[in-house]
Design an enzyme around this catalytic site. Structure first.
Site, PDB file in Angstrom:
ATOM      1  CG  ASP A 280      24.118 -22.423  -2.471  1.00 16.76           C
ATOM      2  OD1 ASP A 280      23.943 -23.128  -1.085  1.00 16.76           O
ATOM      3  OD2 ASP A 280      24.000 -21.418  -2.287  1.00 16.76           O
TER       4      ASP A 280
ATOM      5  CD  GLU B 215      17.522 -18.060   3.818  1.00 18.06           C
ATOM      6  OE1 GLU B 215      16.527 -17.749   3.439  1.00 18.06           O
ATOM      7  OE2 GLU B 215      17.847 -19.242   3.220  1.00 18.06           O
TER       8      GLU B 215
END
Lengths: 220, 293
Positions: free
Chosen positions: B12, B131
Site C-alpha cells: 500500500d 472490498e
C-alpha cells in the site's frame, strides 16, 4: 541502433519485454514499421488478449505477410503467449479464426472440468513447471535452444485460457500440465522459438531465456 | 497436479512511502516501496500488487515513477490499483510498466469500464478488487474508496457480475480483517471462490502461517495477498534510515523500533516451505532443489 524489433500491435505489456531485452544486452525497439522490422537481427511477437482481435489488428497494420516473410528469411524469431498461438493455423477462440499458419495445428481451450470431475479456474494464472518433451521415446534436448541450462521442471509464469496443439510433435520443446491436460508450453523449429509462458515475467530463470535467445540473435 | 498457489506481497503506497493501516485506516509509514519490492522479488514473490491507498480520496494516481522504476528491475507480474477511473488512466499505468490493473471504485460506479477495459487490454489484465464488509445480518456488502463508502451491492452478486463483464481475476479484500492479523475471512473467500470460475486472490487478515494454509485449503483461495506478515519481517532486518521519512506521514511506529505484536512475521522462503509441508503446491523458493512432480 536496435538489434531486436518488438512488434507493436497494441496487445500486452511491451515495455516489460523491452526491459528484459535490455537487461540481457539486446537493444530493442517497439515498432510496427516494416523498415524497422526487416533491419533487425531478431523479432519478438508478443501478445495478450483475444486471437481474432489480434489477427485483425495485424492485418490492418499490414503485418501478416511481413511476419511470415521475416520467418522465411531464417532470422531469429520469438513468439510469446498469444504471439505463439498466432503462429498456428487456427484458433477455436469464439468462432474459428485463421492464424499465421507457420505451424499446422489448432489452438483450443482448457476444459473447466477434467476427466476426474475436478474443476479448474480458467484462465490459468500463475507459475507452472516446464518439462522436457519426449518424441519417439527420446527426451528432446534443450541444448542450443533458449531453454538451454534450464532445470527440467523449472517454474515459468503463465496466463492463458487456450493452448496450442501442433500436428508435428517434433517441434514441442517443453510440456506443462494444467486442468488434467499435458500441453505444449514451448516449441522450437528452425529459427522460431515460441513459448506460452512469459519469460519476461518469470524472474531470473525467465531472463536466462532472453539471455540464451540474445546469444542466438548475436550469432546470427 | 493441482494448481500452484501464488503468494503476492501487497504494497500500500501513499506518496513516496509504503504504508500499512488497520481496516485500511490509520496509516503507518513503513519505508520505501522500492526496497520492499526488490527484497520480495529476490526472495521468491510470485507477483506484486501496488495500491495507491489515497488515490481515490484525492482523485489522483501518482504511482507512475514507482511503477517505471519497478518494471526496470523486477521481472514478475505487477498489478497496480488505486484511483484508476478511466480507460486512459488504465492505459497510462500499463504503459508505465504495470502488467495488470486493479479496479474498484470506478467499476462499482460504472461497471461498463470492466468490459471496455477487458476488450481493449485483454481480460487477464483486468483485476477487480472487491472490498467486503460483513453486515450485522451476515450479508457481505461491497464498499469503495478503501472501505469508506457504502455501495449497497452484495459481494457475491457483484463477483459473478464482474466475471460476466470480463474481469480476469478478483482481488477479494476483507475490510473487517484487513491489518488485524486475526486471519482471513474464510467464509467470504470460499463463498466467492466457489461461485466464479476466475481466480480469486484472498486479501486481508493474515497474522501467521496457518492463516495462509487455512485460506487456501478451507477458503479455496487461488492466490494469497500478504502485507503485515512480510513487511514487519523485512523491517526487523533493516536499519531504518529515519531521515528518509521526514517528508510525509506517520513515522512514530518506525521511530519507536517496536514490533507489531498481533503479527507473527515470516519471509517468503519460510512461507513456501510451510506450504509444501501442507502439500500446497507453489513455485519453489529461490534456489530450492526439490521439484515436486
Amino acid at each position: 541502433m536496435h538489434k531486436v524489433a518488438i512488434i507493436d500491435y497494441d496487445m500486452g505489456n511491451l515495455f516489460s519485454i523491452q526491459q528484459a531485452c535490455e537487461n540481457v544486452g539486446l537493444p530493442a525497439k517497439i515498432t510496427c514499421l516494416k523498415s524497422d522490422i526487416f533491419r533487425s537481427s531478431g523479432v519478438i511477437l508478443p501478445g495478450v488478449g483475444a486471437f481474432a482481435e489480434a489477427m485483425k489488428t495485424l492485418q490492418e497494420r499490414g503485418l501478416v505477410d511481413l511476419i511470415v516473410d521475416y520467418i522465411k528469411l531464417g532470422k531469429p524469431f520469438m513468439g510469446i503467449c498469444l504471439g505463439m498461438q498466432l503462429l498456428f493455423s487456427e484458433s477455436e477462440e469464439f468462432s474459428k479464426s485463421k492464424g499465421l499458419s507457420i505451424f499446422s495445428g489448432i489452438v483450443t481451450k482448457f476444459p473447466t472440468v477434467n476427466n476426474k470431475g475436478n474443476s479448474y479456474k480458467i484462465p490459468q494464472v500463475g507459475w507452472n513447471m516446464i518439462k522436457r518433451s519426449r518424441y519417439g521415446g527420446n527426451e528432446i534436448s534443450w541444448d542450443r535452444t533458449p531453454l538451454e541450462g534450464q532445470k527440467n521442471g523449472e517454474f515459468m509464469y503463465f496466463v492463458h485460457s487456450y493452448y496450442c496443439k501442433p500436428v508435428d510433435e517434433k517441434v514441442i520443446l517443453s510440456v506443462s500440465n494444467y486442468a488434467g491436460i499435458k500441453y505444449c508450453s514451448s516449441l522450437s523449429w528452425r529459427n522460431v522459438f515460441a513459448c506460452q509462458f512469459h519469460p519476461e515475467k518469470s524472474a531470473k530463470m525467465g531472463l536466462e531465456i532472453y539471455g540464451k535467445w540474445a546469444q542466438i540473435v548475436k550469432s546470427y | 497436479m493441482s494448481k500452484n498457489i501464488r503468494i503476492i506481497p501487497r504494497l500500500d503506497i501513499k506518496g513516496p512511502n509504503l504504508v500499512k493501516g488497520i481496516h485500511l485506516e490509520g496509516l503507518r509509514v513503513l519505508g520505501k516501496p522500492e526496497n520492499f519490492a526488490k527484497y520480495y522479488y529476490e526472495n521468491g514473490a510470485d507477483e506484486l500488487i501496488y495500491i495507491d491507498v489515497v488515490a481515490s480520496l484525492y482523485n489522483r494516481n501518482s504511482l507512475h515513477d514507482i511503477i517505471a522504476k519497478t518494471a526496470k528491475e523486477i521481472f514478475i507480474p505487477l498489478t497496480v490499483g488505486g484511483g484508476l477511473r478511466t480507460i486512459d488512466d488504465i492505459r497510462n499505468v500499463l504503459r508505465a510498466g504495470a502488467d495488470k490493473v486493479s479496479l474498484n471504485t470506478a467499476a462499482l460506479k460504472d461497471p461498463k469500464i470492466i468490459s471496455e477495459a477487458a476488450r481493449r487490454f485483454g481480460s487477464s489484465t483486468i483485476v477487480v478488487a472487491i472490498e467486503a464488509i460483513k453486515q450485522s445480518d451476515g450479508r457481505y456488502l461491497a464498499y469503495t474508496d478503501n472501505g469508506r463508502e457504502y455501495s449497497g451491492v452484495e459481494v457475491l452478486e457483484w463477483a459473478q457480475r464482474v466475471e460476466a463483464l470480463g474481469a480476469g481475476e478478483i482481488l477479494l479484500v476483507s475490510i473487517d480483517r484487513e491489518g488485524t492479523g486475526s486471519g482471513y475471512d474464510l467464509t467470504l473467500t470460499k463463498m466467492v471462490s466457489c461461485a466464479v470460475s476466475i481466480p480469486v486472490i484472498a486479501s486481508g487478515g493474515a497474522g501467521n502461517l496457518s492463516d495462509i494454509t487455512n485460506v487456501i485449503l478451507e477458503g479455496c483461495a487461488d492466490a494469497v495477498c500478504l502485507a503485515s506478515v512480510l513487511h514487519y519481517d523485512f523491517i526487523k532486518k533493516q536499519i531504518v534510515d529515519k531521515e528518509l521519512f521526514k517528508i510525509e506521514g506517520n513515522i512514530e511506529y518506525l521511530k519507536s523500533g517496536k514490533s507489531f505484536s498481533k503479527i507473527q512475521t515470516a519471509n517468503l522462503p519460510e512461507i513456501k516451505e510451510y506450504l509444501h509441508r501442507f502439500q500446497v503446491d507453489c513455485r519453489h523458493r529461490v534456489n530450492a532443489e526439490a521439484v515436486h512432480a
